[in-house]
Design an enzyme around this catalytic site. Structure first.
Site, mmCIF file in Angstrom:
data_model
loop_
_atom_site.group_PDB
_atom_site.id
_atom_site.type_symbol
_atom_site.label_atom_id
_atom_site.label_comp_id
_atom_site.label_asym_id
_atom_site.label_seq_id
_atom_site.Cartn_x
_atom_site.Cartn_y
_atom_site.Cartn_z
ATOM 1 N N SER A 148 -32.818 59.702 102.697
ATOM 2 C CA SER A 148 -32.490 58.970 103.912
ATOM 3 C C SER A 148 -31.796 57.670 103.529
ATOM 4 O O SER A 148 -32.036 57.116 102.444
ATOM 5 C CB SER A 148 -33.768 58.651 104.700
ATOM 6 O OG SER A 148 -33.526 57.701 105.723
ATOM 7 N N TYR A 161 -42.540 55.605 105.225
ATOM 8 C CA TYR A 161 -41.420 56.544 105.234
ATOM 9 C C TYR A 161 -40.392 56.165 104.174
ATOM 10 O O TYR A 161 -39.906 57.020 103.425
ATOM 11 C CB TYR A 161 -40.779 56.559 106.621
ATOM 12 C CG TYR A 161 -39.635 57.531 106.774
ATOM 13 C CD1 TYR A 161 -39.872 58.898 106.855
ATOM 14 C CD2 TYR A 161 -38.316 57.086 106.856
ATOM 15 C CE1 TYR A 161 -38.829 59.795 107.007
ATOM 16 C CE2 TYR A 161 -37.267 57.976 107.009
ATOM 17 C CZ TYR A 161 -37.521 59.321 107.081
ATOM 18 O OH TYR A 161 -36.474 60.212 107.227
#
Length: 275
Positions: A148, A161
Site C-alpha cells: 500500500s 495497517y
C-alpha cells in the site's frame, strides 16, 4: 536493477482476496491472458462472480473458500494445487483494514490485520516457494505482493495497517534479494487510495489528502509495470508521490502538513473497516 520483460500469458497460479477489488481485477487480467487460477477468498458468492467474469474472458478457474488466518488454511491452499503440473504465479492480495486511534483499537483488530496482511502471505509464500522456484527454472515465475502507499508514508490513525503493509514491503525486498538467479520474479505494488469496496466506509476526501484513483487506472499501471519487469510498482497519483518524496527528504514537514487536519481526518476515517 535491470528490467526484463515478463510474459504474463498462460500463467497458472493463485490469487488471494480474489472476490473483489484489486484481487478480482488481477484475476481478470491473468484470465484474459489464458491463465488458470485458484481464486481464494472468504465468500463463495463473490468468488463465483469472479470466476464467471474470468471465464467470459477465456480464462479458467478453481475456487477455494478460505479464511487465510485460520489454522490449516495454507496447507489447504497448497493441497488444492498439488495436482497442478506447474505453479508459476502467486498474488498475495488478501488484506483488511481497521482505522482509528491506536489506543481505541481492539486487540482483536490488531491481530486480525497482522494475521491476514502479514503473517498469512509470509506463510503461504514459504509453503509454495519450492514450486515457484521449480517453475522459475522452467519459464520464470511471479510472486506479486500487494502492499500500500501507506507503507511509503505512514498516515495517522492507520498505525497497525501501516505496520503490516510496511512489513510486506520489506518481506518482498528481502526475498527478492534472496531469490536472485532462481527465476522467481518478486514484485511489490503500492496502490494509493483506490476506488474499491474496501474504501466504502472511509470518508476522507482529497481535501484531507485522500484523493482516490480508479481501479481501472491502478490495474492498467500495475500490469504495464509488471510486464516491463518492474519489481517496485507505485500506482499512487502525482499528488501523493510529492508527499512520498517529502517524507524521504523532510519527514517532519509531512508531520507539520498533516497536523492542522488531524481532528477532521480522525472523524473521517474512524469507521473505516473492510471486514
Amino acid at each position: 536493477m535491470e528490467l526484463n520483460h515478463l510474459d504474463l500469458i498462460n500463467r497458472r497460479g493463485i490469487v488471494t482476496g480474489a472476490g473483489q477489488g484489486i484481487g478480482r481485477a488481477l484475476a481478470l487480467e491473468f484470465g484474459q491472458r489464458g491463465g488458470h487460477l485458484l481464486l481464494v477468498g472468504r465468500q463463495l458468492s463473490t468468488l463465483t462472480e469472479t470466476a464467471r467474469l474470468v471465464a467470459s474472458l477465456g480464462g479458467t478457474t478453481e475456487i477455494l473458500v478460505e479464511d487465510l488466518t485460520q489454522l490449516g488454511a495454507v496447507e489447504r491452499i497448497a493441497h488444492a494445487v498439488a495436482s497442478w503440473s506447474s505453479l508459476d504465479l502467486l498474488v498475495n492480495n488478501a488484506g483488511n483494514v481497521r482505522a482509528g486511534r491506536l489506543d481505541l483499537t481492539a486487540d482483536a483488530d490488531v491481530h486480525s490485520m497482522i494475521g491476514l496482511n502479514l503473517t498469512a502471505p509470509i506463510l503461504l509464500t514459504k509453503t509454495l516457494l519450492p514450486r515457484l522456484r521449480q517453475s522459475g527454472k522452467e519459464r520464470g515465475s511471479i510472486l506479486l505482493n500487494v502492499s500500500s502507499g501507506i507503507a511509503l508514508v505512514g498516515m495517522p490513525f492507520y498505525a497497525v495497517y501501516a505496520a503490516t503493509k510496511s512489513g510486506i514491503s520489506q518481506f518482498g525486498e528481502s526475498l527478492r534479494r534472496e531469490l536472485i538467479g532462481t527465476g522467481v520474479h518478486v514484485a511489490t505494488v503500492y496502490p494509493g487510495a483506490t476506488d474499491t469496496a474496501m474504501m466504502t466506509s472511509q470518508n476522507a476526501g482529497s481535501d484531507l489528502g485522500w484523493g482516490r484513483s480508479s481501479l481501472a487506472d491502478v490495474i492498467t499501471e500495475l500490469i504495464a509495470a509488471l510486464e516491463a519487469g518492474a519489481h517496485e510498482i507505485n500506482t499512487a497519483p502525482e499528488s501523493r508521490r510529492a508527499m512520498q518524496q517529502l517524507n524521504i527528504t523532510d519527514p517532519l514537514a509531512v508531520d507539520a502538513a498533516l497536523e492542522p487536519n488531524l481532528e477532521a481526518l480522525e472523524l473521517a476515517v474512524r469507521d473505516h473497516r473492510s471486514i
